[in-house]
Write a protein that holds these residues in place. Structure first.
Motif, PDB file in Angstrom:
ATOM      1  N   GLN A 192       1.521  -1.120   4.221  1.00  0.00           N
ATOM      2  CA  GLN A 192       1.079  -2.491   4.458  1.00  0.00           C
ATOM      3  C   GLN A 192       1.384  -3.371   3.241  1.00  0.00           C
ATOM      4  O   GLN A 192       1.095  -2.997   2.111  1.00  0.00           O
ATOM      5  CB  GLN A 192      -0.438  -2.460   4.743  1.00  0.00           C
ATOM      6  CG  GLN A 192      -1.186  -3.737   4.495  1.00  0.00           C
ATOM      7  CD  GLN A 192      -1.254  -4.626   5.737  1.00  0.00           C
ATOM      8  OE1 GLN A 192      -0.680  -4.333   6.768  1.00  0.00           O
ATOM      9  NE2 GLN A 192      -1.965  -5.730   5.605  1.00  0.00           N
ATOM     10  N   CYS A 242      -6.073  -2.170  -0.192  1.00  0.00           N
ATOM     11  CA  CYS A 242      -5.378  -2.354   1.071  1.00  0.00           C
ATOM     12  C   CYS A 242      -6.330  -2.885   2.140  1.00  0.00           C
ATOM     13  O   CYS A 242      -7.472  -2.438   2.247  1.00  0.00           O
ATOM     14  CB  CYS A 242      -4.787  -1.018   1.513  1.00  0.00           C
ATOM     15  SG  CYS A 242      -3.833  -1.163   3.034  1.00  0.00           S
ATOM     16  N   CYS A 265       0.838  -1.192   0.000  1.00  0.00           N
ATOM     17  CA  CYS A 265       0.000   0.000   0.000  1.00  0.00           C
ATOM     18  C   CYS A 265       0.880   1.252   0.000  1.00  0.00           C
ATOM     19  O   CYS A 265       1.817   1.358   0.795  1.00  0.00           O
ATOM     20  CB  CYS A 265      -0.894  -0.012   1.236  1.00  0.00           C
ATOM     21  SG  CYS A 265      -1.907   1.464   1.383  1.00  0.00           S
ATOM     22  N   CYS A 268      -0.049   3.391   3.598  1.00  0.00           N
ATOM     23  CA  CYS A 268       0.367   2.970   4.935  1.00  0.00           C
ATOM     24  C   CYS A 268       1.517   1.971   4.924  1.00  0.00           C
ATOM     25  O   CYS A 268       2.034   1.589   5.962  1.00  0.00           O
ATOM     26  CB  CYS A 268      -0.823   2.393   5.712  1.00  0.00           C
ATOM     27  SG  CYS A 268      -1.353   0.771   5.121  1.00  0.00           S
ATOM     28  N   SER A 288      -5.655  -2.628   5.388  1.00  0.00           N
ATOM     29  CA  SER A 288      -5.532  -1.930   6.661  1.00  0.00           C
ATOM     30  C   SER A 288      -5.868  -0.439   6.602  1.00  0.00           C
ATOM     31  O   SER A 288      -5.895   0.226   7.622  1.00  0.00           O
ATOM     32  CB  SER A 288      -4.127  -2.131   7.241  1.00  0.00           C
ATOM     33  OG  SER A 288      -3.185  -1.482   6.438  1.00  0.00           O
ATOM     34  N   CYS A 289      -6.095   0.123   5.443  1.00  0.00           N
ATOM     35  CA  CYS A 289      -6.547   1.501   5.379  1.00  0.00           C
ATOM     36  C   CYS A 289      -7.521   1.634   4.213  1.00  0.00           C
ATOM     37  O   CYS A 289      -7.508   0.816   3.303  1.00  0.00           O
ATOM     38  CB  CYS A 289      -5.373   2.484   5.276  1.00  0.00           C
ATOM     39  SG  CYS A 289      -4.562   2.519   3.682  1.00  0.00           S
ATOM     40  N   GLY A 292      -5.664   3.452   0.299  1.00  0.00           N
ATOM     41  CA  GLY A 292      -4.296   3.299  -0.205  1.00  0.00           C
ATOM     42  C   GLY A 292      -4.270   2.758  -1.624  1.00  0.00           C
ATOM     43  O   GLY A 292      -5.101   1.955  -2.011  1.00  0.00           O
TER      44      GLY A 292
HETATM   45 ZN   LIG Z   1      -2.963   0.970   3.406  1.00  0.00          ZN
END
Ligand SMILES: [Zn+2]
Length: 112
Positions: free
Chosen positions: A75, A86, A70, A73, A88-89, A92
């Motif tokens: 990741q 992504c 990403c 972030c 986790s966000c 991204g």
């Molecule tokens: Zn991310």
């Protein structure tokens, strides 16, 4: 079936490197993003090499999973679905880290 043309060009490359020596096995690395079916590739390889100096040389395929990162972030994750998103966000942008390779990594030659 593009595996067949891939195998034809691999035969040319392998023969060039082997320089007349007997090849026991050819190791290749294929990224998951490549539209290549390993089983089909191995089948085509046996067809193509049957009538060449490389008869009997085994094709050993190592499959590399697609990894994406990403840009927002950082990741990294393994791509298991055809969506570059992504985990986790929310927004991204994902870049392909690995998974697009197609490499002949090594040749195993017979002892002389
Ligand atoms: Zn991310």
């Amino acid at each position: 079936m593009h595996e067949l043309s891939i195998c034809n060009s691999m035969v040319g490359i392998v023969q060039q490197y082997a320089e007349g020596r007997t090849v026991r096995a050819v190791n290749v690395r294929i990224g998951a993003m490549r539209q290549i079916v390993p089983e089909t590739l191995i089948y085509c390889w046996s067809l193509v090499t049957e009538t060449s100096e490389l008869m009997g040389a085994e094709l050993l395929v190592e499959r590399i999973p697609a990894r994406i990162r990403c840009s927002a972030c950082g990741q990294e994750q393994v791509l298991d679905k055809p969506v570059l998103k992504c985990d986790s966000c929310p927004d991204g942008r994902m870049d392909l880290v690995e998974g697009d390779e197609f490499l002949i990594t090594s040749l195993e030659l017979a002892e002389v």
